[in-house]
Design a protein around this motif. Structure first.
Motif, PDB file in Angstrom:
ATOM      1  N   ASN A  65       0.825  -1.212   0.000  1.00  0.00           N
ATOM      2  CA  ASN A  65       0.000   0.000   0.000  1.00  0.00           C
ATOM      3  C   ASN A  65       0.858   1.260   0.000  1.00  0.00           C
ATOM      4  OD1 ASN A  65      -2.504  -1.231  -0.163  1.00  0.00           O
ATOM      5  ND2 ASN A  65      -2.753  -1.349   2.043  1.00  0.00           N
ATOM      6  N   LYS A  66       1.968   1.258   0.734  1.00  0.00           N
ATOM      7  CA  LYS A  66       2.881   2.413   0.733  1.00  0.00           C
ATOM      8  C   LYS A  66       3.428   2.657  -0.667  1.00  0.00           C
ATOM      9  CE  LYS A  66       4.535   2.171   5.490  1.00  0.00           C
ATOM     10  NZ  LYS A  66       5.685   1.854   6.354  1.00  0.00           N
ATOM     11  N   ASN A  67       3.829   1.580  -1.342  1.00  0.00           N
ATOM     12  CA  ASN A  67       4.332   1.721  -2.706  1.00  0.00           C
ATOM     13  C   ASN A  67       3.259   2.265  -3.642  1.00  0.00           C
ATOM     14  OD1 ASN A  67       6.959   0.827  -2.188  1.00  0.00           O
ATOM     15  ND2 ASN A  67       6.443  -1.303  -2.577  1.00  0.00           N
ATOM     16  N   ILE A  68       2.052   1.745  -3.517  1.00  0.00           N
ATOM     17  CA  ILE A  68       0.944   2.246  -4.347  1.00  0.00           C
ATOM     18  C   ILE A  68       0.698   3.716  -4.051  1.00  0.00           C
ATOM     19  CG2 ILE A  68      -1.550   2.075  -4.778  1.00  0.00           C
ATOM     20  CD1 ILE A  68      -1.219  -1.001  -4.280  1.00  0.00           C
ATOM     21  N   ASN A  69       0.663   4.084  -2.777  1.00  0.00           N
ATOM     22  CA  ASN A  69       0.420   5.482  -2.403  1.00  0.00           C
ATOM     23  C   ASN A  69       1.523   6.409  -2.920  1.00  0.00           C
ATOM     24  OD1 ASN A  69      -2.061   5.152  -1.101  1.00  0.00           O
ATOM     25  ND2 ASN A  69      -1.057   4.480   0.781  1.00  0.00           N
ATOM     26  N   ARG A  70       2.772   5.941  -2.895  1.00  0.00           N
ATOM     27  CA  ARG A  70       3.872   6.754  -3.441  1.00  0.00           C
ATOM     28  C   ARG A  70       3.681   6.987  -4.935  1.00  0.00           C
ATOM     29  NH1 ARG A  70       7.768   3.248  -0.297  1.00  0.00           N
ATOM     30  NH2 ARG A  70       7.931   4.330   1.684  1.00  0.00           N
ATOM     31  N   LEU A  71       3.303   5.929  -5.652  1.00  0.00           N
ATOM     32  CA  LEU A  71       3.081   6.076  -7.092  1.00  0.00           C
ATOM     33  C   LEU A  71       1.895   6.983  -7.389  1.00  0.00           C
ATOM     34  CD1 LEU A  71       3.830   2.449  -8.306  1.00  0.00           C
ATOM     35  CD2 LEU A  71       5.185   4.498  -8.748  1.00  0.00           C
ATOM     36  N   ILE A  72       0.878   6.921  -6.544  1.00  0.00           N
ATOM     37  CA  ILE A  72      -0.278   7.814  -6.715  1.00  0.00           C
ATOM     38  C   ILE A  72       0.158   9.258  -6.476  1.00  0.00           C
ATOM     39  CG2 ILE A  72      -2.499   8.507  -5.730  1.00  0.00           C
ATOM     40  CD1 ILE A  72      -2.981   5.459  -5.189  1.00  0.00           C
ATOM     41  N   SER A  73       0.918   9.495  -5.411  1.00  0.00           N
ATOM     42  CA  SER A  73       1.345  10.863  -5.092  1.00  0.00           C
ATOM     43  C   SER A  73       2.279  11.429  -6.163  1.00  0.00           C
ATOM     44  CB  SER A  73       2.007  10.928  -3.716  1.00  0.00           C
ATOM     45  OG  SER A  73       3.264  10.287  -3.736  1.00  0.00           O
ATOM     46  N   LYS A  74       3.031  10.564  -6.844  1.00  0.00           N
ATOM     47  CA  LYS A  74       3.910  10.999  -7.939  1.00  0.00           C
ATOM     48  C   LYS A  74       3.162  11.062  -9.269  1.00  0.00           C
ATOM     49  CE  LYS A  74       8.216   9.183  -6.080  1.00  0.00           C
ATOM     50  NZ  LYS A  74       9.422   8.423  -6.407  1.00  0.00           N
ATOM     51  N   GLU A  75       1.864  10.766  -9.215  1.00  0.00           N
ATOM     52  CA  GLU A  75       0.997  10.762 -10.397  1.00  0.00           C
ATOM     53  C   GLU A  75       1.463   9.751 -11.448  1.00  0.00           C
ATOM     54  OE1 GLU A  75       0.420  14.789 -11.727  1.00  0.00           O
ATOM     55  OE2 GLU A  75      -0.444  15.392  -9.806  1.00  0.00           O
ATOM     56  N   ARG A  76       2.005   8.623 -10.975  1.00  0.00           N
ATOM     57  CA  ARG A  76       2.424   7.537 -11.858  1.00  0.00           C
ATOM     58  C   ARG A  76       1.298   6.525 -12.067  1.00  0.00           C
ATOM     59  NH1 ARG A  76       6.372  10.048 -14.157  1.00  0.00           N
ATOM     60  NH2 ARG A  76       8.245  10.272 -12.914  1.00  0.00           N
ATOM     61  N   LEU A  77       0.382   6.450 -11.116  1.00  0.00           N
ATOM     62  CA  LEU A  77      -0.797   5.583 -11.244  1.00  0.00           C
ATOM     63  C   LEU A  77      -2.017   6.463 -11.441  1.00  0.00           C
ATOM     64  CD1 LEU A  77      -0.299   2.876  -8.450  1.00  0.00           C
ATOM     65  CD2 LEU A  77       0.128   2.643 -10.893  1.00  0.00           C
ATOM     66  N   LYS A  78      -2.822   6.104 -12.409  1.00  0.00           N
ATOM     67  CA  LYS A  78      -4.025   6.877 -12.712  1.00  0.00           C
ATOM     68  C   LYS A  78      -5.252   6.165 -12.157  1.00  0.00           C
ATOM     69  CE  LYS A  78      -2.005   8.873 -16.767  1.00  0.00           C
ATOM     70  NZ  LYS A  78      -1.847   8.857 -18.178  1.00  0.00           N
ATOM     71  N   GLU A  79      -6.045   6.921 -11.408  1.00  0.00           N
ATOM     72  CA  GLU A  79      -7.269   6.369 -10.829  1.00  0.00           C
ATOM     73  C   GLU A  79      -8.221   5.940 -11.934  1.00  0.00           C
ATOM     74  OE1 GLU A  79     -10.368   7.342  -7.214  1.00  0.00           O
ATOM     75  OE2 GLU A  79      -9.282   9.003  -8.136  1.00  0.00           O
ATOM     76  N   ASN A  80      -8.850   4.800 -11.735  1.00  0.00           N
ATOM     77  CA  ASN A  80      -9.812   4.197 -12.656  1.00  0.00           C
ATOM     78  C   ASN A  80      -9.181   3.692 -13.960  1.00  0.00           C
ATOM     79  OD1 ASN A  80     -12.036   4.618 -10.898  1.00  0.00           O
ATOM     80  ND2 ASN A  80     -12.111   6.747 -11.578  1.00  0.00           N
ATOM     81  N   VAL A  81      -7.873   3.810 -14.082  1.00  0.00           N
ATOM     82  CA  VAL A  81      -7.148   3.241 -15.213  1.00  0.00           C
ATOM     83  C   VAL A  81      -6.158   2.203 -14.690  1.00  0.00           C
ATOM     84  CG1 VAL A  81      -5.540   3.712 -17.112  1.00  0.00           C
ATOM     85  CG2 VAL A  81      -7.369   5.348 -16.601  1.00  0.00           C
ATOM     86  N   ASP A  82      -5.361   2.616 -13.704  1.00  0.00           N
ATOM     87  CA  ASP A  82      -4.345   1.744 -13.114  1.00  0.00           C
ATOM     88  C   ASP A  82      -4.790   1.154 -11.790  1.00  0.00           C
ATOM     89  OD1 ASP A  82      -2.475   2.304 -15.169  1.00  0.00           O
ATOM     90  OD2 ASP A  82      -1.939   4.181 -14.166  1.00  0.00           O
ATOM     91  N   TYR A  83      -5.581   1.907 -11.048  1.00  0.00           N
ATOM     92  CA  TYR A  83      -6.009   1.453  -9.723  1.00  0.00           C
ATOM     93  C   TYR A  83      -7.389   1.987  -9.394  1.00  0.00           C
ATOM     94  CZ  TYR A  83      -5.513   6.034  -7.556  1.00  0.00           C
ATOM     95  OH  TYR A  83      -5.692   7.362  -7.220  1.00  0.00           O
ATOM     96  N   ILE A  84      -8.023   1.301  -8.477  1.00  0.00           N
ATOM     97  CA  ILE A  84      -9.263   1.766  -7.856  1.00  0.00           C
ATOM     98  C   ILE A  84      -9.112   1.504  -6.374  1.00  0.00           C
ATOM     99  CG2 ILE A  84     -11.756   1.406  -7.592  1.00  0.00           C
ATOM    100  CD1 ILE A  84     -11.791   0.476 -10.545  1.00  0.00           C
ATOM    101  N   ASP A  85      -9.415   2.514  -5.571  1.00  0.00           N
ATOM    102  CA  ASP A  85      -9.462   2.328  -4.128  1.00  0.00           C
ATOM    103  C   ASP A  85     -10.915   2.013  -3.773  1.00  0.00           C
ATOM    104  OD1 ASP A  85      -9.394   2.331  -1.388  1.00  0.00           O
ATOM    105  OD2 ASP A  85      -8.610   4.373  -1.197  1.00  0.00           O
ATOM    106  N   LEU A  86     -11.146   0.798  -3.348  1.00  0.00           N
ATOM    107  CA  LEU A  86     -12.521   0.380  -3.048  1.00  0.00           C
ATOM    108  C   LEU A  86     -13.087   1.088  -1.824  1.00  0.00           C
ATOM    109  CD1 LEU A  86     -12.267  -3.449  -3.803  1.00  0.00           C
ATOM    110  CD2 LEU A  86     -13.154  -1.629  -5.274  1.00  0.00           C
ATOM    111  N   PHE A  87     -12.252   1.831  -1.104  1.00  0.00           N
ATOM    112  CA  PHE A  87     -12.736   2.616   0.031  1.00  0.00           C
ATOM    113  C   PHE A  87     -13.114   4.041  -0.376  1.00  0.00           C
ATOM    114  CE2 PHE A  87     -11.174   0.431   4.147  1.00  0.00           C
ATOM    115  CZ  PHE A  87     -11.650  -0.777   3.693  1.00  0.00           C
ATOM    116  N   SER A  88     -13.003   4.351  -1.663  1.00  0.00           N
ATOM    117  CA  SER A  88     -13.288   5.703  -2.134  1.00  0.00           C
ATOM    118  C   SER A  88     -14.781   5.988  -2.228  1.00  0.00           C
ATOM    119  CB  SER A  88     -12.637   5.938  -3.492  1.00  0.00           C
ATOM    120  OG  SER A  88     -13.222   5.095  -4.472  1.00  0.00           O
ATOM    121  N   ASP A  89     -15.601   4.954  -2.104  1.00  0.00           N
ATOM    122  CA  ASP A  89     -17.051   5.098  -2.263  1.00  0.00           C
ATOM    123  C   ASP A  89     -17.715   4.045  -1.372  1.00  0.00           C
ATOM    124  OD1 ASP A  89     -19.585   4.041  -3.587  1.00  0.00           O
ATOM    125  OD2 ASP A  89     -19.230   5.787  -4.874  1.00  0.00           O
TER     126      ASP A  89
END
Length: 118
Positions: free
Chosen positions: A36-60
């Protein structure tokens, strides 16, 4: 790979398979919190795109129910339950960049994402 990988489809489209962060942790013999830390780092660096690369099931709230149904809720204080597309998982492996990750990527892509429903 010696690990039973649940086949989960949907999220990124009806015919696309996904992999959970929890499964990734098992595959790579790492703690879920580290994945999760690695995923969060990639999200913060804008390397992972929401709904394309990942979905956080806690977002809704409705997705949070799905996370519970899939057994992805591990604690009351949990902040996220990620699923990754093939593209997202490949980016995560690149970020991890160790020998195990490269070995896993080759086998995982060949054996998991290439399977077709019978």
């Amino acid at each position: 790979m010696g690990i039973k990988i649940p086949v989960i489809e949907g999220g990124f489209g009806e015919e696309y398979k996904v992999v959970t962060a929890q499964t990734i942790a098992e595959i790579h013999s790492k703690e879920l919190k580290d994945i999760n830390k690695n995923i969060n780092r990639l999200i913060s660096k804008e390397r992972l795109k929401e709904n394309v690369d990942y979905i956080d099931l806690f977002s809704d709230e409705s997705l949070k129910v799905t996370a519970g149904n899939l057994g992805l809720v591990t604690s009351n204080g949990q902040k996220s339950a990620y699923i990754l597309s093939e593209r997202g998982y490949t980016k995560l492996i690149k970020y991890m960049d160790d020998d195990k990750s490269w070995d896993v990527m080759e086998e995982f892509v060949d054996s998991y994402f290439e399977l077709r429903q019978v």
